[in-house]
Design a protein around this motif. Structure first.
Motif, PDB file in Angstrom:
ATOM      1  N   GLN A 215      -5.726  -3.997   1.650  1.00  0.00           N
ATOM      2  CA  GLN A 215      -5.767  -2.917   0.663  1.00  0.00           C
ATOM      3  C   GLN A 215      -4.382  -2.300   0.550  1.00  0.00           C
ATOM      4  O   GLN A 215      -3.732  -2.078   1.564  1.00  0.00           O
ATOM      5  CB  GLN A 215      -6.717  -1.806   1.106  1.00  0.00           C
ATOM      6  N   PRO A 216      -3.918  -1.987  -0.651  1.00  0.00           N
ATOM      7  CA  PRO A 216      -2.632  -1.309  -0.788  1.00  0.00           C
ATOM      8  C   PRO A 216      -2.657   0.043  -0.063  1.00  0.00           C
ATOM      9  O   PRO A 216      -3.617   0.798  -0.191  1.00  0.00           O
ATOM     10  CB  PRO A 216      -2.477  -1.119  -2.298  1.00  0.00           C
ATOM     11  N   GLY A 217      -1.629   0.299   0.726  1.00  0.00           N
ATOM     12  CA  GLY A 217      -1.523   1.577   1.423  1.00  0.00           C
ATOM     13  C   GLY A 217      -2.422   1.722   2.633  1.00  0.00           C
ATOM     14  O   GLY A 217      -2.523   2.791   3.217  1.00  0.00           O
ATOM     15  N   LYS A 218      -3.098   0.638   3.038  1.00  0.00           N
ATOM     16  CA  LYS A 218      -3.999   0.710   4.194  1.00  0.00           C
ATOM     17  C   LYS A 218      -3.941  -0.619   4.947  1.00  0.00           C
ATOM     18  O   LYS A 218      -4.103  -1.672   4.352  1.00  0.00           O
ATOM     19  CB  LYS A 218      -5.434   0.967   3.737  1.00  0.00           C
ATOM     20  N   LYS A 219      -3.664  -0.533   6.236  1.00  0.00           N
ATOM     21  CA  LYS A 219      -3.657  -1.727   7.074  1.00  0.00           C
ATOM     22  C   LYS A 219      -4.786  -1.617   8.085  1.00  0.00           C
ATOM     23  O   LYS A 219      -5.157  -0.526   8.511  1.00  0.00           O
ATOM     24  CB  LYS A 219      -2.336  -1.879   7.806  1.00  0.00           C
TER      25      LYS A 219
END
Length: 128
Positions: A32-36
């Motif tokens: 997810q963009p901005g979430k690892k």
């Protein structure tokens, strides 16, 4: 009772309780963009020091610092891998861990076991 390499991409060396050299399996998913998603895997007897559960927030911080990840943008998971043991303690399980320190608080981490469907969705389109 060796842990299969399918559970991790690298061995991560960290400073455990009382600075004891310790190791865990590490996989970082960037779905997810901005979430690892950071997954730490217990290595049992191949870990010379502190378990991932007892290392807790300190381990999460060490991973984020060395990998250049913002801890507030991380879903942190602990994996107890399947070791083909007859003991149910060693059955595969994934736990999402929330640390109160991430939000300026104190206290005990909160654990939530992922369902089989959540684990499957986590690894959809990932190499295992």
């Amino acid at each position: 009772m060796r842990v299969s390499e399918k559970y991790y991409d690298e061995i991560f060396n960290f400073s455990g309780q009382w600075d004891v050299p310790s190791q865990c399996g590490l996989r970082i998913l960037d779905k997810q963009p901005g979430k690892k998603t950071v997954i730490v895997t217990e290595l049992y007897q191949d870990n010379p020091g502190t378990s991932v559960t007892y290392a807790g927030y300190s381990l999460a911080r060490q991973i984020c610092e060395r990998k250049g990840i913002n801890l507030n943008e991380v879903q942190y998971l602990e994996c107890n891998p399947d070791t083909n043991s007859k003991l149910s303690f060693y059955d595969e399980a994934y736990f999402e861990v929330t640390f109160p320190e991430q939000h300026g608080g104190a206290g005990r981490p909160q654990y939530r076991q992922l369902t089989a469907d959540e684990v499957k969705a986590l690894f959809d389109n990932c190499k295992l």
